[in-house]
Design an enzyme around this catalytic site. Structure first.
Site, mmCIF file in Angstrom:
data_model
loop_
_atom_site.group_PDB
_atom_site.id
_atom_site.type_symbol
_atom_site.label_atom_id
_atom_site.label_comp_id
_atom_site.label_asym_id
_atom_site.label_seq_id
_atom_site.Cartn_x
_atom_site.Cartn_y
_atom_site.Cartn_z
ATOM 1 N N LYS A 1 -1.115 -4.068 -3.467
ATOM 2 C CA LYS A 1 -2.372 -3.522 -2.966
ATOM 3 C C LYS A 1 -2.640 -2.219 -3.698
ATOM 4 C CE LYS A 1 -5.883 -2.674 -0.319
ATOM 5 N NZ LYS A 1 -6.299 -1.487 -1.085
ATOM 6 N N GLU B 1 9.443 5.611 -10.680
ATOM 7 C CA GLU B 1 8.972 6.097 -11.978
ATOM 8 C C GLU B 1 9.118 7.606 -12.159
ATOM 9 O OE1 GLU B 1 5.053 4.612 -12.760
ATOM 10 O OE2 GLU B 1 5.653 2.513 -12.554
ATOM 11 N N SER C 1 0.796 -1.212 0.000
ATOM 12 C CA SER C 1 0.000 0.000 0.000
ATOM 13 C C SER C 1 0.838 1.276 0.000
ATOM 14 C CB SER C 1 -0.951 -0.041 1.187
ATOM 15 O OG SER C 1 -2.094 0.717 0.914
#
Length: 501
Positions: free
Chosen positions: A355, A341, A330
């Protein structure tokens, strides 16, 4: 997302544990938006309003208005019929509130979503307490998966970690009560308790034939969530165990301390971190992602996408590596995805938990609560990692002995014993440099001699039998070896040294 958003796990206390969060997670991780509403009172009002109108219409010979009111929400006709039939014709008096709560619970169960559930007043109280930075319990993030309660991760320094619980361990029962088919919320209610009290868990580890009973003494779970240390050549390692109310501030303090000690590169360790508060994940990610770069995205059922960007103008430009594993869930995955990224930060370790959904929690007027999934969250590049996880740039696994099953200190392992527990002990001894002669689970004289040598080195009574303090010391020694020889951290150091140069 202007309400209080949290990235919450099913864990005890600080996350809905045992709940993880546990939970780790329980261990259920996800975003949660909390607000109050009066659904329960509205439901009561609708039931009695329609009943009253029907009675009035029948008494005065006009039933069309009553039928119209009842059928305005045609989908509820069956629910009303079932409620009235049970209330009037069941062979015993029924609890009206229990029936309505059961109906709500049933609707959430029908979603077949482990992150959506109904919480009674007591469970909801525990849930709200879990949003604070301290709690009492065993400290493990858990999740309901395919009808079973599975540990996502134990929290650092918690009784669960000290007892040897591992991610993917299945909790079969609590104090003799089976958890088969129970929700993570129900499991939390059984596992949580006051500091100093004991709870017996029956644990089945992957690959083991039989579950093992583990008695754990509940305690106050450490509220500290950030731990820093200097390693070698100016490289600092900072571990974040979960994202609670003060984690971002803690991290800033630790980073400042590391810089004063000559930090040239940073390893950010979020292994076995089940998540936590969303705002903390945003603040921490923003420390390492340039201003304006996307941290994550949220997509609703209509496909509308909202982006959340870094707002911090004072980013840390120090070389960084983030370490993840299957217990990173999470909020941890938001951090990993954001730095990977949007800031080209390398990831080391194992694929994360996976998740990728957003939950909202809403309180009923009677104090109960329901939590349900409302949206997806995506990485900056639009990847949905749900049930997939985030794959690291450098995949490095821990050695096999890092996942050996817990050995019950109450069991006596001695010559002629034969069991999975003996096999685990033999593998631990071998990993620590004590040759047991075999690893098939049969306790022979060679194994006894290995145990005696270990006991002598640890200044324990050299009985050659494993029980009590000898068993605990064996497991502690193995844990220390895993931490010292950690191949994931070693790889992170290797990658960082190239970045520093």
């Amino acid at each position: 997302m202007d309400q209080k958003d949290i990235n919450e796990g099913s864990k005890d206390g600080a996350r809905n544990e045992e709940k993880t969060a546990e939970s780790g997670t329980d261990p259920k991780n996800g975003f949660l938006r909390i607000k109050k509403f009066h659904f329960a009172m509205l439901l009561f009002f609708l039931v009695f309003l329609t009943a009253g109108i029907t009675t009035f219409a029948l008494a005065f010979g006009e039933d069309k208005p009553a039928v119209k009111v009842i059928r305005e929400r045609e989908e509820f006709a069956k629910l009303y019929d079932a409620y009235d039939t049970i209330k009037n014709d069941y062979y015993e008096d029924v609890d009206q509130e229990k029936l309505i709560n059961g109906a709500i619970d049933g609707m959430l169960e029908a979603l077949d979503d482990p992150y959506s559930d109904y919480m009674s007043k007591e469970d909801a109280k525990s849930f709200h307490q879990s949003l604070s930075s301290s709690f009492e319990g065993i400290g493990a993030e858990i999740q309901e998966r395919d009808g079973h309660i599975v540990i996502v991760t134990p929290l650092k320094g918690s009784p669960a970690e000290k007892a040897g619980l591992k991610p993917e361990d299945r909790i079969m029962s609590v104090d003799g009560k089976s958890l088969q088919g129970k929700s993570s919320t129900e499991a939390v209610a059984l596992i949580r308790g006051k500091k100093g009290t004991d709870v017996k868990l029956s644990i089945l580890r992957h690959g083991a034939q039989q579950p093992v009973d583990i008695t754990i003494t509940r305690d106050t779970i450490p509220i500290e969530t950030v731990y820093g240390e200097m390693l070698e050549d100016g490289i600092a390692k900072v571990q974040i165990t979960n994202f609670s109310e003060k984690t971002a501030a803690e991290l800033v303090d630790v980073l400042n301390d590391m810089q004063e000690k000559g930090m040239k590169g940073l390893i950010l360790d979020v292994r076995q971190n089940p998540g936590g508060l969303l705002d903390q994940a945003v603040k921490i990610s923003s420390l390492f992602v340039p201003e304006g770069k996307v941290l994550f995205k949220v997509e609703d059922r209509q496909g509308n996408v909202e982006e959340f960007a870094s707002e911090n103008k004072n980013n840390h430009n120090i070389p960084l590596v983030v370490v993840i594993d299957k217990g990173s869930a999470s909020a941890s995955e938001i951090l990993a995805g954001a730095v990977s990224e949007s800031a080209n930060v390398p990831l080391v370790g194992e694929k994360s938990f996976g998740k990728g959904t957003v939950q909202r929690a809403e309180d009923f007027s009677d104090g109960s609560n329901m939590k349900f999934t409302t949206e997806k969250w995506l990485t900056p590049e639009g990847n949905w990692i749900h049930k997939k996880g985030i794959k690291p740039d450098y995949e490095v696994s821990l050695p096999d002995y890092a996942s050996l099953p817990f050995i019950d200190p109450e069991n006596e392992l001695k010559v002629s014993s034969a069991s999975e527990q003996v096999k685990a002990a033999q593998k631990m001894l071998k990993a620590l440099g004590y040759n047991p002669g075999r690893e098939d689970g049969y306790y022979d004289e060679k194994t006894k001699e290995a145990v005696k040598a270990f006991q002598q080195d640890k200044k324990l009574e050299g009985t050659g039998t494993l029980k009590g303090s000898s068993t605990i010391e064996l497991m502690n020694a193995l844990r220390e070896k895993i931490e010292k020889d950690d191949p994931q951290i070693q790889k992170a150091i290797e990658v960082l040294k190239k970045e520093i140069k």
